[in-house]
Design an enzyme around this catalytic site. Structure first.
Site, PDB file in Angstrom:
ATOM      1  N   SER A 235       0.908  -1.147   0.558  1.00 14.51           N
ATOM      2  CA  SER A 235      -0.146  -0.023   0.053  1.00 14.51           C
ATOM      3  C   SER A 235       0.601   1.780   0.340  1.00 14.51           C
ATOM      4  O   SER A 235       1.506   1.727  -0.989  1.00 14.51           O
ATOM      5  CB  SER A 235      -1.259  -0.070   1.679  1.00 14.51           C
ATOM      6  OG  SER A 235      -2.259   1.167   1.382  1.00 14.51           O
TER       7      SER A 235
ATOM      8  N   HIS B  43      -2.707  -1.558  -4.171  1.00 17.14           N
ATOM      9  CA  HIS B  43      -3.724  -1.359  -4.468  1.00 17.14           C
ATOM     10  C   HIS B  43      -4.662  -0.156  -3.972  1.00 17.14           C
ATOM     11  O   HIS B  43      -3.989   0.742  -4.115  1.00 17.14           O
ATOM     12  CB  HIS B  43      -4.880  -2.435  -3.226  1.00 17.14           C
ATOM     13  CG  HIS B  43      -4.323  -2.109  -1.842  1.00 17.14           C
ATOM     14  ND1 HIS B  43      -4.622  -2.450  -0.730  1.00 17.14           N
ATOM     15  CD2 HIS B  43      -4.027  -0.841  -1.599  1.00 17.14           C
ATOM     16  CE1 HIS B  43      -4.494  -2.543   0.245  1.00 17.14           C
ATOM     17  NE2 HIS B  43      -4.337  -1.311  -0.046  1.00 17.14           N
TER      18      HIS B  43
END
Length: 203
Positions: free
Chosen positions: A103, A128
């Protein structure tokens, strides 16, 4: 658990002409311009990392800083505070992934100085889209959703900038959790080299 781990931080003793001095291990590594991003990236963690980056710049604006990353990610705004500081300061920031960079941590990894972004062989990277719990009245939900989309667009642009991938490709890959091995992260452009073994220790 985390508090217990912090209580186990080892100390090292250094001998000098003035006698002995003890440091916790992270302070000792900071002397060698090594910073750790460990665990979730919160506002508090970001403040500490930013403060260390600024301190090391004040000590020597021309010498590289090494940022070791083992993090599942965290708050987007906290991560962006670290990212912006990395891009702002004069020293080049070398990034090294050990364990994982997921992330927002993957954004920090990719945002290291070109040619100086590394991953250890068993590490992994995951990208993501930003997410967050949205609740409240309809107008507030709409405002928060727009902000999430803005942050998504921003992180896509940063990944594209640092990896050489198109924004369309990054956007497609970020729709779901997208895991990469160290070698795959190198091929994708998030890191430049999978680090096997170095010849000389920095510490």
């Amino acid at each position: 658990m985390r508090e217990r781990m912090h209580n186990l931080v080892p100390y090292v003793i250094e001998q000098s002409g003035g006698g002995e001095r003890s440091y916790d291990i992270f302070s000792r590594l900071l002397k060698d311009r090594i910073i750790f991003v460990d665990g979730e990236i919160t506002d508090a963690v970001a403040d500490l990392v930013v403060a260390q980056l600024l301190f090391l710049e004040s000590q020597n604006p021309d010498k590289d800083i090494s940022l070791y990353i083992n993090s599942p990610g965290g708050a987007v705004t906290a991560g962006l505070a670290v990212y912006d500081t990395m891009q702002h300061i004069c020293p080049e920031v070398q990034t090294i992934c050990l364990g994982q960079a997921s992330s927002m941590a993957a954004v920090l990894l990719a945002g290291g100085a070109p040619g100086k972004r590394f991953a250890l062989p068993s590490s992994r990277v995951m990208i993501h889209q930003p997410w967050g719990g949205v609740q409240g009245q309809a107008s507030d939900v709409c405002i928060q959703a727009q902000e999430i989309l803005r942050l998504k667009t921003l992180t896509i642009a940063y990944f594209a900038l640092h990896t050489g991938q198109s924004e369309e490709q990054v956007r497609e890959d970020m729709e779901r959790d997208f895991f990469l091995s160290a070698e795959q992260a190198c091929s994708y452009g998030i890191v430049d080299t999978v680090m096997k073994r170095r010849k000389h220790a920095q510490v």
